[in-house]
Write a protein that holds these residues in place. Sequence first.
Motif, PDB file in Angstrom:
ATOM      1  N   MET A 185       0.714  -1.448   0.004  1.00  0.00           N
ATOM      2  CA  MET A 185       0.151  -0.002  -0.052  1.00  0.00           C
ATOM      3  C   MET A 185       0.979   1.070  -0.010  1.00  0.00           C
ATOM      4  N   LYS A 186       0.682   2.023  -1.045  1.00  0.00           N
ATOM      5  CA  LYS A 186       1.604   3.311  -1.078  1.00  0.00           C
ATOM      6  C   LYS A 186       1.106   4.354  -0.102  1.00  0.00           C
ATOM      7  N   LEU A 187       2.283   4.922   0.513  1.00  0.00           N
ATOM      8  CA  LEU A 187       2.107   5.919   1.579  1.00  0.00           C
ATOM      9  C   LEU A 187       2.167   7.313   0.769  1.00  0.00           C
ATOM     10  N   HIS A 188       1.032   8.112   1.021  1.00  0.00           N
ATOM     11  CA  HIS A 188       0.959   9.417   0.514  1.00  0.00           C
ATOM     12  C   HIS A 188       1.422  10.437   1.394  1.00  0.00           C
ATOM     13  N   LEU A 189       1.926  11.673   0.967  1.00  0.00           N
ATOM     14  CA  LEU A 189       2.026  13.000   1.669  1.00  0.00           C
ATOM     15  C   LEU A 189       0.953  13.798   1.232  1.00  0.00           C
ATOM     16  N   LEU A 190       0.009  14.172   2.324  1.00  0.00           N
ATOM     17  CA  LEU A 190      -1.189  15.053   2.212  1.00  0.00           C
ATOM     18  C   LEU A 190      -0.834  16.459   2.588  1.00  0.00           C
ATOM     19  N   ASP A 191      -1.314  17.221   1.868  1.00  0.00           N
ATOM     20  CA  ASP A 191      -0.944  18.885   2.244  1.00  0.00           C
ATOM     21  C   ASP A 191      -2.077  19.180   3.117  1.00  0.00           C
ATOM     22  N   ARG A 192      -1.476  19.611   4.511  1.00  0.00           N
ATOM     23  CA  ARG A 192      -2.427  20.029   5.416  1.00  0.00           C
ATOM     24  C   ARG A 192      -1.863  21.506   6.035  1.00  0.00           C
ATOM     25  N   THR A 193      -1.292  22.147   4.970  1.00  0.00           N
ATOM     26  CA  THR A 193      -0.534  23.454   5.336  1.00  0.00           C
ATOM     27  C   THR A 193      -1.467  24.134   5.987  1.00  0.00           C
ATOM     28  N   ILE A 194      -0.983  24.841   7.055  1.00  0.00           N
ATOM     29  CA  ILE A 194      -1.762  25.867   7.735  1.00  0.00           C
ATOM     30  C   ILE A 194      -2.257  27.148   7.036  1.00  0.00           C
ATOM     31  N   GLN A 195      -3.496  27.408   7.036  1.00  0.00           N
ATOM     32  CA  GLN A 195      -3.913  28.666   6.221  1.00  0.00           C
ATOM     33  C   GLN A 195      -3.032  29.968   6.716  1.00  0.00           C
ATOM     34  N   ASN A 196      -2.858  30.701   5.700  1.00  0.00           N
ATOM     35  CA  ASN A 196      -2.392  32.089   5.988  1.00  0.00           C
ATOM     36  C   ASN A 196      -3.059  32.903   7.161  1.00  0.00           C
ATOM     37  N   HIS A 197      -2.779  33.619   8.080  1.00  0.00           N
ATOM     38  CA  HIS A 197      -3.421  34.301   8.969  1.00  0.00           C
ATOM     39  C   HIS A 197      -4.122  33.610  10.114  1.00  0.00           C
ATOM     40  N   HIS A 198      -3.474  32.004  10.038  1.00  0.00           N
ATOM     41  CA  HIS A 198      -4.169  31.086  11.099  1.00  0.00           C
ATOM     42  C   HIS A 198      -3.147  30.457  11.714  1.00  0.00           C
ATOM     43  N   ILE A 249      -7.069   6.516   1.992  1.00  0.00           N
ATOM     44  CA  ILE A 249      -5.733   7.153   1.374  1.00  0.00           C
ATOM     45  C   ILE A 249      -4.888   6.556   2.732  1.00  0.00           C
ATOM     46  N   TRP A 250      -3.973   5.690   2.739  1.00  0.00           N
ATOM     47  CA  TRP A 250      -2.835   5.544   3.828  1.00  0.00           C
ATOM     48  C   TRP A 250      -2.041   6.859   3.530  1.00  0.00           C
ATOM     49  N   HIS A 251      -1.683   7.625   4.692  1.00  0.00           N
ATOM     50  CA  HIS A 251      -1.014   8.896   4.266  1.00  0.00           C
ATOM     51  C   HIS A 251      -0.390   9.657   5.887  1.00  0.00           C
ATOM     52  N   TYR A 252       0.264  10.818   5.412  1.00  0.00           N
ATOM     53  CA  TYR A 252       0.984  11.191   6.622  1.00  0.00           C
ATOM     54  C   TYR A 252       1.083  12.552   6.326  1.00  0.00           C
ATOM     55  N   HIS A 253       1.430  13.822   7.522  1.00  0.00           N
ATOM     56  CA  HIS A 253       1.519  14.907   7.103  1.00  0.00           C
ATOM     57  C   HIS A 253       2.357  15.358   8.389  1.00  0.00           C
ATOM     58  N   PRO A 254       3.108  16.459   8.102  1.00  0.00           N
ATOM     59  CA  PRO A 254       3.858  17.045   9.434  1.00  0.00           C
ATOM     60  C   PRO A 254       3.247  17.817  10.615  1.00  0.00           C
ATOM     61  N   GLU A 255       1.959  17.966  10.301  1.00  0.00           N
ATOM     62  CA  GLU A 255       1.142  18.531  11.277  1.00  0.00           C
ATOM     63  C   GLU A 255       0.324  17.367  12.216  1.00  0.00           C
ATOM     64  N   LEU A 256       0.224  17.799  13.260  1.00  0.00           N
ATOM     65  CA  LEU A 256      -0.693  16.916  14.411  1.00  0.00           C
ATOM     66  C   LEU A 256      -1.847  16.938  13.968  1.00  0.00           C
ATOM     67  N   GLU A 257      -2.724  15.892  14.133  1.00  0.00           N
ATOM     68  CA  GLU A 257      -4.340  15.888  13.866  1.00  0.00           C
ATOM     69  C   GLU A 257      -4.948  15.511  14.936  1.00  0.00           C
ATOM     70  N   LEU A 286      -5.684  11.742  18.644  1.00  0.00           N
ATOM     71  CA  LEU A 286      -4.797  12.443  18.536  1.00  0.00           C
ATOM     72  C   LEU A 286      -3.440  11.699  17.755  1.00  0.00           C
ATOM     73  N   ILE A 287      -3.288  12.303  16.363  1.00  0.00           N
ATOM     74  CA  ILE A 287      -2.390  11.534  15.618  1.00  0.00           C
ATOM     75  C   ILE A 287      -1.091  12.520  15.704  1.00  0.00           C
ATOM     76  N   GLY A 288       0.162  11.882  15.790  1.00  0.00           N
ATOM     77  CA  GLY A 288       1.368  12.887  15.821  1.00  0.00           C
ATOM     78  C   GLY A 288       1.899  13.225  14.448  1.00  0.00           C
ATOM     79  N   GLU A 289       2.879  13.950  14.401  1.00  0.00           N
ATOM     80  CA  GLU A 289       3.668  14.594  13.243  1.00  0.00           C
ATOM     81  C   GLU A 289       4.027  13.211  12.393  1.00  0.00           C
ATOM     82  N   ASN A 290       3.740  13.148  11.221  1.00  0.00           N
ATOM     83  CA  ASN A 290       4.376  12.303  10.132  1.00  0.00           C
ATOM     84  C   ASN A 290       3.919  10.755  10.406  1.00  0.00           C
TER      85      ASN A 290
END
Length: 286
Positions: free
Chosen positions: A1-14, A29-37, A64-68
């Motif tokens: 199963m391929k691991l995907h990097l999803l864009d969860r970039t914090i919006q401007n001014h937030h 989708i099996w995924h990760y992102h540098p933000e906590l969730e 609560l899911i950690g970074e990456n």
Amino acid sequence: MKLHLLDRTIQNHHSFNVSHNRYPHFLKIWHYHPELELVAVLKSSGTHFIGDNIERFNVGDVILIGENLPHMWLNDERYFYDDSKDVAEAVGVHFKKNFLGELFLKAPENKKIYELLNKADRGVKFVGVSKETIHDMSRLPELKPFERMMLFIEILNRLAHHKTMKVLSTAGFLNTFFKTNNKRLDKIYEFVYKNFKSAINSKDVAEFIGMNPSAFSRYFKRIHRKTFTTYLNEVRVGYSCKLLLEDSGNISAIAYESGFNNLSNFNRQFRMIMKLSPSEYIQIHT
């Protein structure tokens, strides 16, 4: 199963993102992102995959899911039927660990929040969260920025003091070195992650950190509430899960690559820790 990097970039001014998602089913989708969730499930059921943890999820779950940390929310089969009337609904918050600055986390009043965000590296499930907290999470998208920030901090504080938490993924899944403020523990983790594929035991670690073997065993059990052998097997099984997801072709080879000296012991430890066999684990992920 391929691991995907999803864009969860914090919006401007937030300083963090809040989303109220309502779809026929969650993103498969099996995924990760540098933000906590931080997620509160409002509707739907299924199976979540968080690191090497596989469990059912239901309405009212707060996780609560950690970074990456790789993860996926897989709804039950009925959610994918063309005529299904079921919906998947959740509130999610994506944020960086230092979203309010390093000084915020270093404040003594926020010690519990700091500890919680570090614990999230392996994923945390909060058992028996109050309806009030889930309702407050569902209100976050509707609030003005300042009120949203203040309520989110309050929610984090409640969860940090929540009595029943369950750490989800095993220590070895990402084969990462978890930094702590304890230099002795840092050395223990460093030795384990460098050598877990070899035939090591508690005496080897004790010698490395300059402790008497018996004292080390007592120290380790007091800190981790488990024996060193149990922890080492969790690391090896966690690493084997990573290999099984990448290449499920040869379970025997993966067993030896993960540090087990024979296949039967690997199968026994894997079932004991994961509550299913390596073959069943592969089947669930494909």
